[in-house]
Each structure stands twice: as C-alpha cells, then as structure tokens.
Design a protein around this motif. Structure first.
Motif, mmCIF file in Angstrom:
data_model
loop_
_atom_site.group_PDB
_atom_site.id
_atom_site.type_symbol
_atom_site.label_atom_id
_atom_site.label_comp_id
_atom_site.label_asym_id
_atom_site.label_seq_id
_atom_site.Cartn_x
_atom_site.Cartn_y
_atom_site.Cartn_z
ATOM 1 N N UNK A 73 -1.544 4.882 0.262
ATOM 2 C CA UNK A 73 -0.440 4.188 -0.519
ATOM 3 C C UNK A 73 0.962 4.225 0.022
ATOM 4 N N UNK A 74 1.368 5.382 0.617
ATOM 5 C CA UNK A 74 2.614 5.407 1.118
ATOM 6 C C UNK A 74 2.743 4.518 2.466
ATOM 7 N N UNK A 75 1.733 4.713 3.280
ATOM 8 C CA UNK A 75 1.620 3.755 4.457
ATOM 9 C C UNK A 75 1.893 2.347 4.117
ATOM 10 N N UNK A 76 0.982 1.900 3.063
ATOM 11 C CA UNK A 76 1.030 0.384 2.745
ATOM 12 C C UNK A 76 2.191 0.070 1.852
ATOM 13 N N UNK A 77 3.087 0.996 1.157
ATOM 14 C CA UNK A 77 4.172 0.519 0.588
ATOM 15 C C UNK A 77 4.907 0.424 1.753
ATOM 16 N N UNK A 78 5.277 1.145 2.776
ATOM 17 C CA UNK A 78 6.216 1.009 3.961
ATOM 18 C C UNK A 78 5.984 -0.293 4.714
ATOM 19 N N UNK A 122 3.294 -10.897 0.995
ATOM 20 C CA UNK A 122 2.270 -10.136 1.557
ATOM 21 C C UNK A 122 1.238 -9.458 0.825
ATOM 22 N N UNK A 123 0.040 -9.051 1.597
ATOM 23 C CA UNK A 123 -0.863 -8.059 1.024
ATOM 24 C C UNK A 123 -1.377 -7.057 2.152
ATOM 25 N N UNK A 124 -1.132 -5.805 1.953
ATOM 26 C CA UNK A 124 -1.489 -4.908 2.906
ATOM 27 C C UNK A 124 -3.106 -4.531 2.725
ATOM 28 N N UNK A 125 -3.636 -4.138 3.949
ATOM 29 C CA UNK A 125 -5.046 -3.913 3.975
ATOM 30 C C UNK A 125 -5.202 -2.866 5.242
ATOM 31 N N UNK A 126 -6.087 -1.915 4.752
ATOM 32 C CA UNK A 126 -6.203 -0.673 5.544
ATOM 33 C C UNK A 126 -7.707 -0.445 6.134
ATOM 34 N N UNK A 127 -7.740 0.584 6.674
ATOM 35 C CA UNK A 127 -9.067 0.796 7.526
ATOM 36 C C UNK A 127 -10.235 1.285 6.328
ATOM 37 N N UNK A 128 -11.451 0.987 6.939
ATOM 38 C CA UNK A 128 -12.605 1.626 5.980
ATOM 39 C C UNK A 128 -13.859 2.050 6.938
#
Length: 208
Positions: free
Chosen positions: A99-104, A113-119
C-alpha cells in the motif's frame, strides 16, 4: 495535509482455510492509515468466526446472505470511507509495503491514475512465489496497456494488484453483480479506460 486513508476491502465466501493469513497481511501494511472491511457473503464454514476474531484489531466485519462476489464487493465499497481503495480476495496475500509503495506512486503521478503491482502464484508457501516480469509490468496509457495485457496468453487483472482512487470509482461505477466469473477483468478494464493511465509499482506484491 493528512495522509490519505486506504480502504482494504475483502469479500469472503467459505474461505476459512486462508482467511486469517489474508487478514494478517492486510493488517501488516506499513502505510499508517488503513481500514480493513470484510464482507462475509453467506459463508457456511468457519469464515465468519475467523473474521470476527479480528474485530479487536480494528477489522470491521459485515455479514450478509450469499449474494455473489459482485454484491459483496459493492457492499464493502459502500461501507468504506478511504480516499483510495484496494480490493483483496480472501485467499490472497499482499506484501507489507504494498500500500505504501502504491500510495507514493499515485501521489507523484498525474491525476486519475491507477497503481498496479507485481503478482506471482504460490500453492502452500508464499516464499516460493516467483515474481517474473509479465506483460503490463510498466506504466502506460489506458488503451495501449489494455491491448498489451489482453494480447498476453495469461492476462491478470486480479484485485490486490490495483490501488484505485475513490474519485475514479465514483465516476466509473462499481462491480457488475450479474457476472460471477472473470468479473475483475471487466471491472478493471472499465476503470483503466476511465483513468489517465496506469502507474506500475515495482515491489508492491500480490501473492496469488
């Protein structure tokens, strides 16, 4: 300016085997302002009791008759108050700093914008998940990003990959409750099309 609240929203139907670990991963977030809401969608196993055992740690539990995943997700969304929303399935895990990485990333990105991470997949041991670069693991414009991921042989639009501004959810609408399979694909495609683009967040991990 206060730090934004992030709502972590968990639909649950008969997920007793995995639910405690999922809730622990939500509560372990390093971002200081989160709310965790679980909608127990008519479970007939021990999911409800497990969820309520986390109420003393701030988890909010909502019980409803079995209405399907879309209805559970929409109920959680209606009950939440965060400026950003992360949906988390009841059998998945997220890394503590997700959450912290995506908020930043969204704080420093253009609006809408939409944040997307790894899976990565795992069976019994999340430490065995292998995070290997896949289609869409980069920032991009909505149409370009969607075309690339759709063209991939294994597109993944799974819930906890994304962090979404509530304002965008208000504009694009909630979950289609008529869909019972691959509803996340429809939902996030619609959100991405309404957005200004996708911001990829390296290190924000979903263990699927």
């Amino acid at each position: 300016m206060s730090e934004p609240l992030v709502s972590i929203l968990i639909p649950c139907h008969n997920a007793a085997r995995w639910l405690a670990a999922t809730l622990e991963s939500a509560l372990a977030q390093t971002w200081p302002r989160t709310e965790t809401i679980i909608v127990n969608d008519g479970s007939t196993d021990n999911s409800g009791a497990i969820a309520r055992s986390f109420e003393t740690r701030g988890v909010r539990v909502i019980d409803q008759p079995n209405s399907g995943p879309g209805a559970a997700l929409n109920r959680a969304l209606r009950e939440s108050t965060g400026e950003f929303v992360k949906f988390l399935d009841a059998d998945d895990l997220i890394s503590p700093d997700s959450t912290a990485i995506q908020i930043a990333a969204l704080t420093n990105a253009p609006p809408r914008r939409i944040a997307i991470g790894e899976w990565a997949r795992f069976v019994d041991d999340p430490s065995k998940a292998r995070f290997e670069t896949r289609a869409g693991w980069h920032s991009g414009k909505p149409i370009d990003w969607i075309v690339e991921t759709w063209d991939d042989g294994e597109p993944m639009y799974q819930n906890a990959m994304f962090l979404v501004p509530r304002s965008l959810l208000d504009e694009a609408g909630g979950w289609d409750e008529s869909l019972t399979l691959i509803n996340d694909h429809e939902f996030y495609t619609r959100l991405i099309l309404a957005s200004s683009g996708v911001s990829f967040t390296h290190g924000a991990r979903l263990y699927y």
